[in-house]
Enzyme design. Structure first.
Site, PDB file in Angstrom:
ATOM      1  N   THR A  91     -44.178  79.330  65.309  1.00  7.71           N
ATOM      2  CA  THR A  91     -44.012  77.921  65.666  1.00  7.71           C
ATOM      3  C   THR A  91     -45.217  77.120  65.220  1.00  7.71           C
ATOM      4  O   THR A  91     -46.274  77.663  64.919  1.00  7.71           O
ATOM      5  CB  THR A  91     -43.875  77.737  67.191  1.00  7.71           C
ATOM      6  OG1 THR A  91     -45.164  77.877  67.800  1.00  7.71           O
ATOM      7  CG2 THR A  91     -42.914  78.731  67.795  1.00  7.71           C
ATOM      8  N   ASP A  92     -45.086  75.805  65.224  1.00  9.83           N
ATOM      9  CA  ASP A  92     -46.243  74.934  65.117  1.00  9.83           C
ATOM     10  C   ASP A  92     -46.865  74.822  66.512  1.00  9.83           C
ATOM     11  O   ASP A  92     -46.348  75.358  67.494  1.00  9.83           O
ATOM     12  CB  ASP A  92     -45.842  73.566  64.559  1.00  9.83           C
ATOM     13  CG  ASP A  92     -46.982  72.879  63.818  1.00  9.83           C
ATOM     14  OD1 ASP A  92     -48.149  73.174  64.129  1.00  9.83           O
ATOM     15  OD2 ASP A  92     -46.707  72.029  62.947  1.00  9.83           O
ATOM     16  N   TYR A  93     -47.959  74.087  66.593  1.00 14.12           N
ATOM     17  CA  TYR A  93     -48.772  74.035  67.808  1.00 14.12           C
ATOM     18  C   TYR A  93     -47.964  73.558  69.023  1.00 14.12           C
ATOM     19  O   TYR A  93     -47.538  72.417  69.085  1.00 14.12           O
ATOM     20  CB  TYR A  93     -49.958  73.103  67.579  1.00 14.12           C
ATOM     21  CG  TYR A  93     -51.118  73.298  68.517  1.00 14.12           C
ATOM     22  CD1 TYR A  93     -52.252  73.979  68.110  1.00 14.12           C
ATOM     23  CD2 TYR A  93     -51.084  72.803  69.809  1.00 14.12           C
ATOM     24  CE1 TYR A  93     -53.329  74.164  68.965  1.00 14.12           C
ATOM     25  CE2 TYR A  93     -52.144  72.980  70.669  1.00 14.12           C
ATOM     26  CZ  TYR A  93     -53.269  73.655  70.248  1.00 14.12           C
ATOM     27  OH  TYR A  93     -54.331  73.840  71.098  1.00 14.12           O
TER      28      TYR A  93
END
Length: 754
Positions: free
Chosen positions: A279-281
């Site tokens: 995932t992204d942050y």
């Protein structure tokens, strides 16, 4: 555990365990049989280094989590000493000794910084782009990093979006070539200690953020996705990218991180991606904000079931998945699949063979910020600058007389490199003022004045949004000083535009023109009657309409990296000839955005380049439709002449091919590079097709007076598109084959496909 101990012995002997898919599968299957459910979920937990390392101290709470097997990887920690300390906790203190994967945002260089990715794409030089990624990987791996969150392959059509600076512009073909080059540069075949794993991002359609506001929704038809937005992602997968990062936005109103169609059906099913999906942050946590999950447990279950393997920062997997397995929300098999992909990534990187493969302290001195790396960065930066205007041969400048260097970006280090330079060392980089003095070598007198602030808004500049590293002063006094300096000079060079912080993540702009006090100073400098050269610093297309009408020469220098100042001087004084070409359309006004060359035709079109308004037609009342500077545009210190394109045959079978040839001549008096561009248009199709599409380019070098025939192979794949049923088809009919120096100045020949 025995394999890891054996690997440590072999590492001491300088050898490695043999690797193949079969041996990898056997090893990982054996390891997973020993793992508890909790340990498997722990491999899916990725944490930022800020929570782990402070100076030389290791956070005891998080180090305890690593020792417990609750952390699979960390990111944005710098230095082999710190990384080795973390790795030792994982290998020596956790029950199974599984090593960590260590990532960093190495977006366009490590300590030797290359131009921002948008600028790199303007080189149209895939070999140079691959080389920049190779050097970035060598440097990062010398400091303990084995995984980079790059390349960004998002198509971006709206210059208001700040992250346009991180991608390759507006075109899917060019974007595909650049993304694949970066994957090759970073990864190689994983066999060497200076290869690192690439991470394709942001999957998918992140660059289509509505209104250019970061993190906004992206909504479009799947036909448009397949034809315009997905090709660069697919090209990176075909190049063998080891990992993929999901995007923040929704796709079909479902958050990308939880979108099974996107993550599993397309990425894995259609494209055959078999790597790790991260995932992204905190994007799992953001699923709740999107309104499609009740809580973190629900969001985490959705993400895992969609095919997302690793959770960056939200702690949703480690905090909820055990219970979700018991509740039947997710299956143990889904956890196993995700865990296996994370372990396979570590295996391919050689971390099971040698957990300390990337922790050789001797490499820092010989591999990071070396003279060789800096020379490459300087050469590549010079290829990215785009000469937009050059009346009366104003450029290159002669090294004589008095030259005034004026502007808030003339004497700053930290703004040369641009956005997303996590590991950079700006104190080691030159300012433009320093480089110009060095380049002139006493042959001309260099005068200097800052001239103005970045913006009149003191709060924005002090808070760092618009240039915290720029000295703040009184605009009236600075302007007076600049005008006094300008009156003494023979020529004025203005270093103006955006700062590094004005593009990148969370840096959307509603106004793309030159900031207020800079624009006012530039107007006063023009009034002096002295020749004015504008070096436009930017991380996006900006509006230069007034500048085009009033300034003698304009060169877009983007943010050129650690060697930007030297590279600018190389081109400014003619040691090198500008050869960058735009990979974005530069607007006449912000209200034209989103603006891109490969648009569909309206049912009521106006002729391309029409200079007046037509009632009941697809145009504006107050500004022309076309960009100020079109996609592919760029001037040189020489001139080029294009002949008419010729085909080896006027017709082509659907499984055949023809050759398109054009003669290009350097008609000036300097040797130089030219980017020869090939576009096509499908004249009649089952769905509306773009008015033109880039399908080939060749960067060539021509000596003064030299002519060369440039040939492109027209293949069936170049003429195919995804139809309304998402089938990749080539339909018979007439095609326009176009060649020229940019997307506006083209000559055409007709090809009929039977």
């Amino acid at each position: 555990m025995r394999r890891i101990l054996l690997a440590a012995v072999l590492a001491m002997l300088g050898t490695s365990l043999p690797a193949s898919d079969k041996t990898m599968d056997g090893f990982i299957s054996g390891l997973m049989r020993k793992m508890t459910l909790r340990e498997k979920i722990g491999q899916l937990n990725l944490l930022p280094a800020g929570e782990i390392v402070t100076g030389a101290e290791i956070n005891t709470e998080v180090s305890g989590s690593i020792a417990a097997g609750d952390v699979g990887g960390v990111f944005n920690v710098k230095g082999t000493d710190k990384i080795r300390a973390l790795q030792e906790i994982a290998v020596r203190k956790s029950r199974l000794g599984i090593p960590l994967i260590v990532g960093m945002d190495v977006i366009h260089g490590y300590e030797t910084i290359f131009p921002i990715p948008l600028a790199l794409s303007c080189s149209w030089d895939t070999a140079a782009v691959e080389r920049s990624a190779r050097i970035a990987a060598r440097e990062a791996s010398a400091d303990g990093i084995c995984w980079t969150f790059s390349p960004m392959a998002d198509i971006a059509l709206d210059a208001r979006w700040g992250r346009i600076s991180e991608g390759n512009g507006e075109d899917p073909y060019l974007g595909s070539r650049m993304a694949a080059a970066m994957v090759r540069g970073y990864q190689g075949d994983y066999s060497r200690a200076d290869n690192i794993m690439a991470c394709l991002k942001h999957y998918a359609m992140y660059g289509a953020a509505e209104a250019g506001r970061d993190y906004s929704m992206a909504d479009m038809s799947r036909v448009r996705m397949y034809n315009q937005y997905l090709p660069p992602y697919k090209a990176a997968v075909e190049a063998g990218v080891g990992s993929v990062m999901s995007s923040f936005n929704v796709v079909d109103c479902i958050p990308a991180t939880a979108n099974k169609w996107l993550m599993t059906d397309v990425l894995r099913g259609e494209w055959g991606f078999d790597g790790m999906l991260v995932t992204d942050y905190e994007s799992i946590k953001e699923i709740i904000k999107h309104g499609t999950a009740e809580d973190l447990a629900d969001a985490s279950a959705q993400a895992l079931n969609a095919g997302t393997d690793m959770d960056m920062c939200s702690r949703g997997y480690i905090g909820t998945l055990e219970q979700s397995v018991l509740d039947g929300r997710v299956s143990a098999e889904a956890v196993d699949r995700a865990c296996r992909r994370v372990l396979e990534a570590k295996y391919r990187l050689g971390l099971f063979d040698n957990p300390y493969k990337y922790c050789d302290p001797k490499r820092r001195k010989k591999d990071i910020f070396t003279a060789e790396n800096r020379a490459a960065a300087r050469d590549i930066a010079a290829e990215t600058f785009v000469l937009l205007k050059n009346d009366n041969g104003t450029l290159p400048l002669k090294k004589e007389g008095r030259i005034a260097l004026i502007g808030p970006l003339a004497d700053t280090r930290s703004n040369m490199a641009g956005t997303w330079c996590v590991a950079y060392t700006p104190e080691r980089y030159s300012t433009l003022r320093e480089s110009m003095a060095q380049a002139l070598g006493g042959k001309a007198e260099l005068l200097y004045a800052q001239g103005c602030n970045i913006t009149a808004d003191e709060r924005q500049q002090k808070d760092g949004e618009f240039g915290k590293a720029i000295k703040r002063g009184d605009d009236a006094l600075m302007k007076a000083e600049a005008l006094a300096v300008a009156r003494q000079a023979d020529v004025i060079v203005c270093a103006m535009g955006e700062t590094a912080e004005m593009t990148g993540e969370s840096s959307s702009r509603a106004k793309l023109a030159m900031p207020d006090v800079q624009a006012a100073l530039l107007a006063e400098l023009v009034k002096t009657g002295k020749p004015v050269v504008l070096l436009n610093f930017s991380g996006r297309p900006t509006v230069l309409t007034w500048e085009q009408d009033n300034v003698q020469a304009i060169m877009n220098v983007w943010f050129g990296g650690s060697e930007a100042a030297h590279a600018i001087c190389d081109v400014l004084f003619g040691d090198k000839t500008p050869c960058g070409r735009l990979t974005v359309s530069m607007p006449r006004a912000t209200g034209q955005e989103p603006l891109y060359y490969n648009h569909l035709s309206s049912g009521r079109p106006v002729e391309e380049g029409a200079k007046r308004y037509y009632k009941f037609r697809n145009n504006y009342l107050d500004v022309r439709n076309d960009p100020l500077y079109p996609f592919g545009y760029g001037l040189s210190y020489t001139s080029f002449e294009y002949g008419e394109p010729r085909l080896s045959a006027a017709t082509m079978e659907r499984n055949g091919g023809v050759k398109a040839t054009v003669t290009v001549k350097n008609t000036g008096d300097r040797d130089a590079d030219e980017v020869v561009q090939l576009y096509i248009r499908d004249r009649v199709a089952s769905i509306s097709r773009p008015v033109k599409e880039l399908k080939g380019f060749q960067r060539i070098h021509l000596k003064a007076g030299e002519s060369r025939e440039v040939t492109f192979d027209i293949t069936p794949d170049m003429l195919k598109f995804y139809n309304s049923e998402l089938r990749h088809v080539l339909e018979p009919g007439d095609f326009s084959i176009m060649t020229g120096p940019d997307s506006r100045r083209l000559k055409t020949v007709k090809l009929t496909v039977r």
